[in-house]
Design a protein around this motif. Structure first.
Motif, short mmCIF file in Angstrom:
data_model
loop_
_atom_site.label_atom_id
_atom_site.label_comp_id
_atom_site.label_asym_id
_atom_site.label_seq_id
_atom_site.Cartn_x
_atom_site.Cartn_y
_atom_site.Cartn_z
N TRP A 50 -3.02 5.00 -1.70
CA TRP A 50 -2.11 5.26 -0.60
C TRP A 50 -2.18 4.18 0.46
CZ3 TRP A 50 1.40 8.23 -2.21
CH2 TRP A 50 1.11 9.30 -3.06
N ALA A 51 -3.37 3.60 0.66
CA ALA A 51 -3.51 2.50 1.62
C ALA A 51 -2.71 1.28 1.15
CB ALA A 51 -4.98 2.14 1.79
N ALA A 52 -2.82 0.95 -0.14
CA ALA A 52 -2.08 -0.18 -0.70
C ALA A 52 -0.57 0.09 -0.67
CB ALA A 52 -2.54 -0.45 -2.13
N TYR A 53 -0.19 1.33 -1.00
CA TYR A 53 1.23 1.73 -1.00
C TYR A 53 1.84 1.55 0.38
CZ TYR A 53 5.18 5.05 -1.29
OH TYR A 53 6.41 5.64 -1.25
N THR A 54 1.13 1.96 1.42
CA THR A 54 1.64 1.82 2.79
C THR A 54 1.65 0.36 3.22
OG1 THR A 54 0.67 3.99 3.26
CG2 THR A 54 1.44 2.69 5.14
N ALA A 55 0.59 -0.38 2.88
CA ALA A 55 0.51 -1.79 3.27
C ALA A 55 1.64 -2.60 2.63
CB ALA A 55 -0.84 -2.37 2.85
#
Length: 359
Positions: free
Chosen positions: A84-89
């Motif tokens: 989810w961190a990568a998806y948002t970034a």
């Protein structure tokens, strides 16, 4: 996705009516940082809870069974946070395939229900142990607690299945990205997904919150009554401090998300139509999700590290201290109230609990 129209057979992409809704650069920077922090702190904290209970404290009390399962439920969710961190970034651009989209969102939903149900069960157990210590003894056994945990895991999985079925990778025409989301493509599916949202609010928050508040209010009343009988201060106030912290953290972590989750349902029902309001909802939701996720970091602190015995066993595990004489942990102190010969809780000078002032 909310506020969208389905694509044609020639062009399967979905068009958004409010193209910039929730798409802000500061979100793409701040949210991944917060997710990373929650991941590191949550994994470390919950792993230490699992290690200490498994290595030293064992599953000898009902409270430890629930706390161990709570830590395991949080860990199953925390492993999805890097995605989810990568998806948002990446600006809400999903590059990890349909399977991981379904699995990770399913684990998030699974964790929501499992955590809430375990917290509720732990609250009920504390209520029975302190308010009805004698009558509850035949039912407050390790076998019953393990059966309860199995039922919770199965029920949480069943409730997460619709999320895994209907969440998928969707191509968005404006902007040209792939998102992991629900597609509201027809009226029947729209009603079903909105119904899922209401179930999440009712089963995943409202009913458990009422039960937790009721249990801890009754526990507090019983402990304060015992304090009035005793007429003297006891040696520590861990119990009531923990009770207040549990209720406060549960409320603070989940209420903001539930408010904006309900507003998101209103968007799906087209009660909220203006792009400005939709942008407010879509912008606020990631931040309220971060607050809700932070509860996974607080759980090991509230249910483990508060106890002196747990802290000392943790130091033993980390080889920072030699084996120490065991002191009653918070769960032990609370559980010990259930082994009294009378339902009237009378605290002696040797075994007492300080009752903090309730204002």
């Amino acid at each position: 996705m909310e506020n969208s129209t389905a694509g044609t057979t020639e062009d399967p992409r979905v068009s958004l009516n409010c193209t910039s809704s929730g798409m802000h650069n500061y979100i793409f920077t701040m949210i991944p940082i917060v997710y990373s922090f929650i991941f590191v702190v949550g994994v470390l904290g919950n792993s230490m809870v699992v290690a200490v209970i498994y290595s030293y404290m064992k599953l000898k009390t009902v409270a430890n069974v629930f706390i161990l399962n709570l830590a395991l439920a949080d860990l199953t969710f925390l492993i999805t946070l890097p995605l989810w961190a990568a998806y948002t970034a990446l600006g809400y651009n999903w590059h990890f395939g349909g399977f991981l989209c379904k699995l990770s969102t399913g684990l998030v939903t699974f964790n929501l229900y499992a955590t809430i149900f375990l917290l509720t069960s732990l609250s009920i157990d504390r209520y029975l142990a302190i308010v009805h210590p004698v009558r509850s003894r035949p039912r407050r056994t390790l076998v019953y607690s393990r059966i309860t945990c199995i039922i919770i895991w199965v029920f949480a999985f069943v409730l997460s299945v619709p999320t895994m079925c209907f969440r998928d990778v969707i191509l968005i025409a404006n902007p040209n990205i792939s998102v992991c989301a629900f597609l509201y493509k027809d009226a029947n599916l729209n009603r079903f997904l909105v119904g899922m949202g209401f179930v999440k609010s009712i089963l995943g928050f409202l009913i458990p919150f009422v039960i937790i508040i009721t249990c801890y209010c009754l526990i507090g009343k019983t402990l304060l009554g015992a304090y009035q009988v005793q007429k003297s201060k006891a040696r520590n106030d861990e119990v009531l401090k923990m009770l207040a912290a549990v209720v406060a953290s549960f409320f603070v972590c989940w209420v903001p998300h539930q408010i904006f989750h309900f507003m998101d349902i209103l968007v799906q029902l087209k009660v909220i139509k203006t792009c400005k309001l939709i942008d407010i909802v879509d912008t606020a939701l990631p931040f309220t999700i971060c607050i809700a996720y932070f509860n996974s970091c607080l759980n090991p602190i509230l249910y483990g590290f508060v106890g002196k015995h747990f802290r000392k066993k943790l130091l033993q595990l980390l080889k920072c201290a030699s084996p120490l004489k065991a002191h009653p942990s918070l769960s032990t102190k609370m559980s010990s109230l259930s082994y009294r010969g009378s339902e009237n809780v009378h605290l002696t000078a040797n075994k007492s609990i300080t009752l903090c002032d309730v204002r």
